[in-house]
Motif scaffolding. Sequence first.
Motif, PDB file in Angstrom:
ATOM      1  N   VAL A  82       0.810  -1.216   0.000  1.00 50.88           N
ATOM      2  CA  VAL A  82       0.000   0.000   0.000  1.00 50.88           C
ATOM      3  C   VAL A  82       0.849   1.273   0.000  1.00 50.88           C
ATOM      4  CG1 VAL A  82      -1.754   1.305   1.273  1.00 50.88           C
ATOM      5  CG2 VAL A  82      -1.910  -1.181   1.108  1.00 50.88           C
ATOM      6  N   GLU A  83       1.857   1.326   0.831  1.00 54.25           N
ATOM      7  CA  GLU A  83       2.676   2.542   0.915  1.00 54.25           C
ATOM      8  C   GLU A  83       3.361   2.835  -0.418  1.00 54.25           C
ATOM      9  OE1 GLU A  83       6.471   4.372   3.368  1.00 54.25           O
ATOM     10  OE2 GLU A  83       5.436   2.620   4.170  1.00 54.25           O
ATOM     11  N   TYR A  84       3.949   1.820  -1.038  1.00 50.60           N
ATOM     12  CA  TYR A  84       4.624   2.010  -2.317  1.00 50.60           C
ATOM     13  C   TYR A  84       3.661   2.550  -3.368  1.00 50.60           C
ATOM     14  CZ  TYR A  84       6.607   1.028  -6.867  1.00 50.60           C
ATOM     15  OH  TYR A  84       7.029   1.149  -8.160  1.00 50.60           O
ATOM     16  N   TRP A  85       2.495   1.894  -3.515  1.00 52.36           N
ATOM     17  CA  TRP A  85       1.564   2.279  -4.575  1.00 52.36           C
ATOM     18  C   TRP A  85       0.928   3.634  -4.317  1.00 52.36           C
ATOM     19  CZ3 TRP A  85       2.234   0.638  -9.058  1.00 52.36           C
ATOM     20  CH2 TRP A  85       2.746  -0.639  -9.276  1.00 52.36           C
ATOM     21  N   THR A  86       0.695   3.963  -3.065  1.00 51.71           N
ATOM     22  CA  THR A  86       0.147   5.281  -2.735  1.00 51.71           C
ATOM     23  C   THR A  86       1.131   6.371  -3.143  1.00 51.71           C
ATOM     24  OG1 THR A  86      -1.089   4.308  -0.897  1.00 51.71           O
ATOM     25  CG2 THR A  86      -0.793   6.702  -0.868  1.00 51.71           C
ATOM     26  N   GLN A  87       2.398   6.160  -2.825  1.00 53.17           N
ATOM     27  CA  GLN A  87       3.430   7.133  -3.212  1.00 53.17           C
ATOM     28  C   GLN A  87       3.594   7.184  -4.728  1.00 53.17           C
ATOM     29  OE1 GLN A  87       6.976   6.126  -1.047  1.00 53.17           O
ATOM     30  NE2 GLN A  87       6.076   6.663   0.933  1.00 53.17           N
ATOM     31  N   LYS A  88       3.569   6.020  -5.376  1.00 54.09           N
ATOM     32  CA  LYS A  88       3.736   5.945  -6.825  1.00 54.09           C
ATOM     33  C   LYS A  88       2.621   6.735  -7.532  1.00 54.09           C
ATOM     34  CE  LYS A  88       4.854   4.196 -10.912  1.00 54.09           C
ATOM     35  NZ  LYS A  88       5.793   4.946 -11.718  1.00 54.09           N
ATOM     36  N   ILE A  89       1.379   6.510  -7.132  1.00 57.04           N
ATOM     37  CA  ILE A  89       0.244   7.201  -7.757  1.00 57.04           C
ATOM     38  C   ILE A  89       0.318   8.700  -7.484  1.00 57.04           C
ATOM     39  CG2 ILE A  89      -2.270   7.424  -7.695  1.00 57.04           C
ATOM     40  CD1 ILE A  89      -2.272   4.301  -7.226  1.00 57.04           C
ATOM     41  N   SER A  90       0.760   9.066  -6.295  1.00 56.92           N
ATOM     42  CA  SER A  90       0.930  10.482  -5.973  1.00 56.92           C
ATOM     43  C   SER A  90       1.988  11.116  -6.878  1.00 56.92           C
ATOM     44  CB  SER A  90       1.327  10.629  -4.507  1.00 56.92           C
ATOM     45  OG  SER A  90       1.536  11.969  -4.183  1.00 56.92           O
ATOM     46  N   ARG A  91       3.091  10.423  -7.095  1.00 53.54           N
ATOM     47  CA  ARG A  91       4.129  10.932  -8.006  1.00 53.54           C
ATOM     48  C   ARG A  91       3.601  11.033  -9.434  1.00 53.54           C
ATOM     49  NH1 ARG A  91       7.297   7.092  -5.263  1.00 53.54           N
ATOM     50  NH2 ARG A  91       7.371   5.803  -7.153  1.00 53.54           N
ATOM     51  N   ASN A  92       2.787  10.054  -9.852  1.00 50.96           N
ATOM     52  CA  ASN A  92       2.182  10.099 -11.189  1.00 50.96           C
ATOM     53  C   ASN A  92       1.322  11.353 -11.345  1.00 50.96           C
ATOM     54  OD1 ASN A  92       3.370   7.663 -11.819  1.00 50.96           O
ATOM     55  ND2 ASN A  92       1.478   6.479 -11.711  1.00 50.96           N
ATOM     56  N   LYS A  93       0.513  11.648 -10.331  1.00 50.97           N
ATOM     57  CA  LYS A  93      -0.362  12.820 -10.393  1.00 50.97           C
ATOM     58  C   LYS A  93       0.453  14.114 -10.473  1.00 50.97           C
ATOM     59  CE  LYS A  93      -4.053  12.781  -7.689  1.00 50.97           C
ATOM     60  NZ  LYS A  93      -4.942  12.549  -6.536  1.00 50.97           N
ATOM     61  N   GLU A  94       1.517  14.202  -9.686  1.00 52.74           N
ATOM     62  CA  GLU A  94       2.379  15.384  -9.718  1.00 52.74           C
ATOM     63  C   GLU A  94       3.039  15.523 -11.090  1.00 52.74           C
ATOM     64  OE1 GLU A  94       5.134  14.957  -6.490  1.00 52.74           O
ATOM     65  OE2 GLU A  94       3.546  15.049  -4.986  1.00 52.74           O
ATOM     66  N   ARG A  95       3.536  14.425 -11.629  1.00 52.43           N
ATOM     67  CA  ARG A  95       4.171  14.439 -12.951  1.00 52.43           C
ATOM     68  C   ARG A  95       3.174  14.869 -14.022  1.00 52.43           C
ATOM     69  NH1 ARG A  95       4.895   8.876 -14.463  1.00 52.43           N
ATOM     70  NH2 ARG A  95       2.797   9.242 -15.203  1.00 52.43           N
ATOM     71  N   ASP A  96       1.954  14.331 -13.956  1.00 52.64           N
ATOM     72  CA  ASP A  96       0.915  14.705 -14.924  1.00 52.64           C
ATOM     73  C   ASP A  96       0.651  16.206 -14.878  1.00 52.64           C
ATOM     74  OD1 ASP A  96       0.688  12.023 -15.622  1.00 52.64           O
ATOM     75  OD2 ASP A  96      -1.127  11.704 -14.418  1.00 52.64           O
ATOM     76  N   GLN A  97       0.573  16.777 -13.686  1.00 50.80           N
ATOM     77  CA  GLN A  97       0.327  18.219 -13.548  1.00 50.80           C
ATOM     78  C   GLN A  97       1.484  19.037 -14.135  1.00 50.80           C
ATOM     79  OE1 GLN A  97      -2.412  19.966 -12.669  1.00 50.80           O
ATOM     80  NE2 GLN A  97      -3.328  17.935 -12.750  1.00 50.80           N
ATOM     81  N   ARG A  98       2.719  18.585 -13.885  1.00 51.49           N
ATOM     82  CA  ARG A  98       3.880  19.278 -14.464  1.00 51.49           C
ATOM     83  C   ARG A  98       3.815  19.254 -15.988  1.00 51.49           C
ATOM     84  NH1 ARG A  98       6.846  16.235 -10.885  1.00 51.49           N
ATOM     85  NH2 ARG A  98       7.732  15.018 -12.600  1.00 51.49           N
ATOM     86  N   HIS A  99       3.470  18.103 -16.549  1.00 53.12           N
ATOM     87  CA  HIS A  99       3.385  17.986 -18.006  1.00 53.12           C
ATOM     88  C   HIS A  99       2.304  18.898 -18.570  1.00 53.12           C
ATOM     89  CE1 HIS A  99       5.343  13.747 -17.836  1.00 53.12           C
ATOM     90  NE2 HIS A  99       6.244  14.696 -17.857  1.00 53.12           N
ATOM     91  N   LEU A 100       1.138  18.924 -17.941  1.00 54.83           N
ATOM     92  CA  LEU A 100       0.054  19.786 -18.416  1.00 54.83           C
ATOM     93  C   LEU A 100       0.445  21.260 -18.340  1.00 54.83           C
ATOM     94  CD1 LEU A 100      -3.045  17.960 -16.891  1.00 54.83           C
ATOM     95  CD2 LEU A 100      -2.355  18.036 -19.304  1.00 54.83           C
ATOM     96  N   PHE A 101       1.123  21.638 -17.263  1.00 53.29           N
ATOM     97  CA  PHE A 101       1.576  23.018 -17.109  1.00 53.29           C
ATOM     98  C   PHE A 101       2.583  23.362 -18.208  1.00 53.29           C
ATOM     99  CE2 PHE A 101       4.656  26.098 -15.469  1.00 53.29           C
ATOM    100  CZ  PHE A 101       3.817  27.151 -15.173  1.00 53.29           C
ATOM    101  N   GLU A 102       3.545  22.495 -18.442  1.00 55.32           N
ATOM    102  CA  GLU A 102       4.575  22.741 -19.456  1.00 55.32           C
ATOM    103  C   GLU A 102       3.956  22.806 -20.856  1.00 55.32           C
ATOM    104  OE1 GLU A 102       8.408  23.452 -20.976  1.00 55.32           O
ATOM    105  OE2 GLU A 102       7.574  23.635 -18.969  1.00 55.32           O
ATOM    106  N   LEU A 103       3.021  21.916 -21.154  1.00 47.97           N
ATOM    107  CA  LEU A 103       2.354  21.932 -22.452  1.00 47.97           C
ATOM    108  C   LEU A 103       1.582  23.237 -22.655  1.00 47.97           C
ATOM    109  CD1 LEU A 103       1.220  18.233 -22.480  1.00 47.97           C
ATOM    110  CD2 LEU A 103       2.715  19.296 -24.198  1.00 47.97           C
ATOM    111  N   ASP A 104       0.921  23.697 -21.615  1.00 49.33           N
ATOM    112  CA  ASP A 104       0.204  24.972 -21.688  1.00 49.33           C
ATOM    113  C   ASP A 104       1.189  26.113 -21.961  1.00 49.33           C
ATOM    114  OD1 ASP A 104      -2.211  26.638 -21.342  1.00 49.33           O
ATOM    115  OD2 ASP A 104      -1.150  27.368 -19.567  1.00 49.33           O
ATOM    116  N   ARG A 105       2.316  26.090 -21.283  1.00 49.87           N
ATOM    117  CA  ARG A 105       3.348  27.103 -21.481  1.00 49.87           C
ATOM    118  C   ARG A 105       3.866  27.102 -22.923  1.00 49.87           C
ATOM    119  NH1 ARG A 105       8.503  27.957 -21.504  1.00 49.87           N
ATOM    120  NH2 ARG A 105       9.164  25.813 -21.227  1.00 49.87           N
ATOM    121  N   LEU A 106       3.897  25.909 -23.543  1.00 50.92           N
ATOM    122  CA  LEU A 106       4.360  25.776 -24.920  1.00 50.92           C
ATOM    123  C   LEU A 106       3.270  26.085 -25.955  1.00 50.92           C
ATOM    124  CD1 LEU A 106       6.476  22.517 -24.527  1.00 50.92           C
ATOM    125  CD2 LEU A 106       7.353  24.842 -24.876  1.00 50.92           C
TER     126      LEU A 106
END
Length: 134
Positions: A82-106
């Motif tokens: 549980v701890e691993y997957w909770t952290q993994k999904i949280s990192r995925n969500k953060e990465r997705d937000q960074r990508h969306l922000f960068e794409l918007d900037r571009l």
Amino acid sequence: MTETAAQRSRTMRAVRDKNTKPEKIVRSLLHQMGYRFRLHRFDLPGKPDIVFPARNKLIFVHGCFWHGHECKRGARPPKTNVEYWTQKISRNKERDQRHLFELDRLGWDARVVWECELKDMEALRDKLNCFLGS
């Protein structure tokens, strides 16, 4: 029935990052609607699944569990490690937000199609038409 570590490992290795069943369904729908597109632009942040270069628009097709969607499937907790997957999904969500922000900037207009949205194809068709028609 609980899976062994070897069975879980085999299952996880089978999970693909592109050309998934939900992605193929969305691509098929878009094609039926008359849209033409490019796939998996590796030069863009997040390697978008579907790209409309002339419109400067793109679509990510996300699995609800893997990307932490707030729907029933996405909100269900993992059964093991549980701890691993909770952290993994949280990192995925953060990465997705960074990508969306960068794409918007571009200058790209990005949308996410969630796996759970495939249950109502008519609503999905309307959402895609609204996004791509504007």
